[in-house]
Scaffold this motif. Structure first.
Motif, PDB file in Angstrom:
ATOM      1  N   TYR A   1       8.609   0.816   0.486  1.00 55.23           N
ATOM      2  CA  TYR A   1       9.123   0.162  -0.703  1.00 55.23           C
ATOM      3  C   TYR A   1      10.552   0.642  -0.948  1.00 55.23           C
ATOM      4  O   TYR A   1      10.938   1.724  -0.540  1.00 55.23           O
TER       5      TYR A   1
ATOM      6  N   GLN B   1      13.093   1.114  -4.449  1.00 54.54           N
ATOM      7  CA  GLN B   1      13.084   1.139  -5.905  1.00 54.54           C
ATOM      8  C   GLN B   1      14.501   1.048  -6.418  1.00 54.54           C
ATOM      9  O   GLN B   1      15.334   1.895  -6.106  1.00 54.54           O
TER      10      GLN B   1
ATOM     11  N   GLY C   1      11.282  -2.149 -10.687  1.00 57.96           N
ATOM     12  CA  GLY C   1      10.035  -1.644 -10.131  1.00 57.96           C
ATOM     13  C   GLY C   1      10.184  -1.371  -8.639  1.00 57.96           C
ATOM     14  O   GLY C   1      11.288  -1.128  -8.144  1.00 57.96           O
ATOM     15  N   LEU C   2       9.087  -1.416  -7.932  1.00 62.35           N
ATOM     16  CA  LEU C   2       9.108  -1.214  -6.481  1.00 62.35           C
ATOM     17  C   LEU C   2       8.912  -2.551  -5.788  1.00 62.35           C
ATOM     18  O   LEU C   2       8.083  -3.364  -6.209  1.00 62.35           O
TER      19      LEU C   2
ATOM     20  N   LEU D   1       8.192  -4.356  -1.961  1.00 67.89           N
ATOM     21  CA  LEU D   1       7.664  -4.060  -0.632  1.00 67.89           C
ATOM     22  C   LEU D   1       8.608  -4.571   0.438  1.00 67.89           C
ATOM     23  O   LEU D   1       8.966  -5.758   0.460  1.00 67.89           O
TER      24      LEU D   1
ATOM     25  N   TYR E   1       5.053  -3.459   5.833  1.00 62.06           N
ATOM     26  CA  TYR E   1       3.818  -2.703   5.777  1.00 62.06           C
ATOM     27  C   TYR E   1       3.120  -2.754   7.134  1.00 62.06           C
ATOM     28  O   TYR E   1       3.533  -3.508   8.034  1.00 62.06           O
TER      29      TYR E   1
ATOM     30  N   PHE F   1      10.577   4.587  -0.858  1.00 66.24           N
ATOM     31  CA  PHE F   1       9.291   5.268  -0.929  1.00 66.24           C
ATOM     32  C   PHE F   1       8.363   4.751   0.156  1.00 66.24           C
ATOM     33  O   PHE F   1       8.250   3.550   0.380  1.00 66.24           O
TER      34      PHE F   1
ATOM     35  N   GLY G   1      -6.884  -1.737   2.415  1.00 68.65           N
ATOM     36  CA  GLY G   1      -5.935  -2.582   1.709  1.00 68.65           C
ATOM     37  C   GLY G   1      -5.791  -2.196   0.249  1.00 68.65           C
ATOM     38  O   GLY G   1      -6.638  -1.524  -0.325  1.00 68.65           O
ATOM     39  N   SER G   2      -4.690  -2.658  -0.357  1.00 69.23           N
ATOM     40  CA  SER G   2      -4.316  -2.198  -1.681  1.00 69.23           C
ATOM     41  C   SER G   2      -5.037  -2.916  -2.805  1.00 69.23           C
ATOM     42  O   SER G   2      -4.768  -2.640  -3.973  1.00 69.23           O
TER      43      SER G   2
ATOM     44  N   ASN H   1      -7.817  -0.081  -3.389  1.00 64.38           N
ATOM     45  CA  ASN H   1      -7.563   1.294  -2.983  1.00 64.38           C
ATOM     46  C   ASN H   1      -6.245   1.826  -3.533  1.00 64.38           C
ATOM     47  O   ASN H   1      -5.223   1.149  -3.503  1.00 64.38           O
ATOM     48  N   GLU H   2      -6.311   3.052  -3.981  1.00 61.80           N
ATOM     49  CA  GLU H   2      -5.117   3.745  -4.447  1.00 61.80           C
ATOM     50  C   GLU H   2      -4.122   3.909  -3.311  1.00 61.80           C
ATOM     51  O   GLU H   2      -4.492   4.162  -2.162  1.00 61.80           O
ATOM     52  N   GLN H   3      -2.847   3.752  -3.644  1.00 63.50           N
ATOM     53  CA  GLN H   3      -1.790   4.086  -2.699  1.00 63.50           C
ATOM     54  C   GLN H   3      -1.276   5.476  -3.008  1.00 63.50           C
ATOM     55  O   GLN H   3      -1.091   5.840  -4.172  1.00 63.50           O
TER      56      GLN H   3
ATOM     57  N   PHE I   1       1.818   8.056  -2.535  1.00 68.39           N
ATOM     58  CA  PHE I   1       3.252   7.923  -2.319  1.00 68.39           C
ATOM     59  C   PHE I   1       3.893   9.232  -1.865  1.00 68.39           C
ATOM     60  O   PHE I   1       3.497  10.312  -2.295  1.00 68.39           O
ATOM     61  N   GLY I   2       4.922   9.080  -1.037  1.00 71.28           N
ATOM     62  CA  GLY I   2       5.772  10.209  -0.695  1.00 71.28           C
ATOM     63  C   GLY I   2       6.772  10.474  -1.803  1.00 71.28           C
ATOM     64  O   GLY I   2       6.849   9.712  -2.777  1.00 71.28           O
ATOM     65  N   PRO I   3       7.592  11.520  -1.661  1.00 78.90           N
ATOM     66  CA  PRO I   3       8.529  11.917  -2.713  1.00 78.90           C
ATOM     67  C   PRO I   3       9.788  11.076  -2.771  1.00 78.90           C
ATOM     68  O   PRO I   3      10.559  11.189  -3.719  1.00 78.90           O
TER      69      PRO I   3
END
Lengths: 114, 114
Positions: A35, A37, A42-43, A45, A48, A90, A97-98, A101-103, A105-107
């Motif tokens: 993603y 930002q 927002g974010l 995509l 993927y 990010f 799949g989303s 399910n929770e995604q 995230f990296g920092p």
């Protein structure tokens, strides 16, 4: 578990330069996402992957390429950077799949293109 | 078409007072809805999610949200704000079975005044 890690954390590029952002996850997740930002948006995509060796375009794929040669890694490439690509990037992963399910995230990677 | 509206770009509350962050969605399908929190210079973390089970969803750190289909809303609440709640909050909708249909709202910045 480190979760989702991103390399590098910061980068400054000149217009036309190339670079690769690395995302790694140690949770054995099938799905991975990139993603960007931007303020007030927002974010969004970029690309993927639903599994090793697969990639697909998201909402804003132009100017980016990706690869997923190994299940745990998802690389985002900029072949010829433009100032419009200045953003925070990010990476995320999810078990499946989303939809349910929770995604995770990296920092983030803060990229500036001059 | 799907969309997410976060009605306030910025909310400011006093410590110990209730928090209300508003989210409305538009979807042609039965949605899954998520709230994520992002602390400064960090990645996003899941607060809670709704996936067609109970309409009142409890999350981490005392947050909860109620899915109201008739109002197409999924507002986030907390009875008593804490200083550590200061962050950016994103409402997210996924109304398709495909993973590339996650839509992030623009975010609400929450400030907590001592």
């Amino acid at each position: 578990n480190a979760g989702v890690t991103q390399t590098p954390k910061f980068r400054v590029l000149k217009t036309g330069q190339s670079m690769t952002l690395l995302c790694a996850q140690d949770m054995n997740h099938e799905y991975m996402y990139w993603y960007r930002q931007d303020p007030g948006m927002g974010l969004r995509l970029i690309h993927y992957s639903v599994g090793e060796g697969t990639t697909a375009k998201g909402e804003v794929p132009d100017g980016y390429n990706v690869s997923r040669l190994k299940k745990q890694n998802f690389l985002l490439g900029l072949e010829s950077a433009a100032p419009s690509q200045t953003s925070v990037y990010f990476c995320a992963s999810s078990l499946q799949g989303s939809r349910y399910n929770e995604q995770f995230f990296g920092p983030g990677t803060r990229l500036t293109v001059l | 078409a799907q969309s997410v509206t976060q009605l306030d770009s910025h909310v400011s509350v006093s410590e110990g007072t209730p928090v209300l962050l508003r989210c409305n969605y538009s979807s042609s399908y039965s949605p899954s809805l998520f709230w994520y929190v992002q602390h400064p210079n960090k990645g996003l973390q899941l607060l809670l999610k709704y996936t067609s089970a109970a309409t009142l969803v409890k999350g981490i750190n005392g947050f909860e949200a109620e899915f109201k289909k008739s109002e197409t809303s999924f507002h986030l609440t907390k009875p008593s704000a804490h200083m550590s709640d200061a962050a950016e909050y994103f409402c997210v909708v996924n109304a398709k079975t495909s993973y590339d249909k996650v839509i992030f709202g623009p975010g609400t910045s929450l400030s907590v005044i001592p």
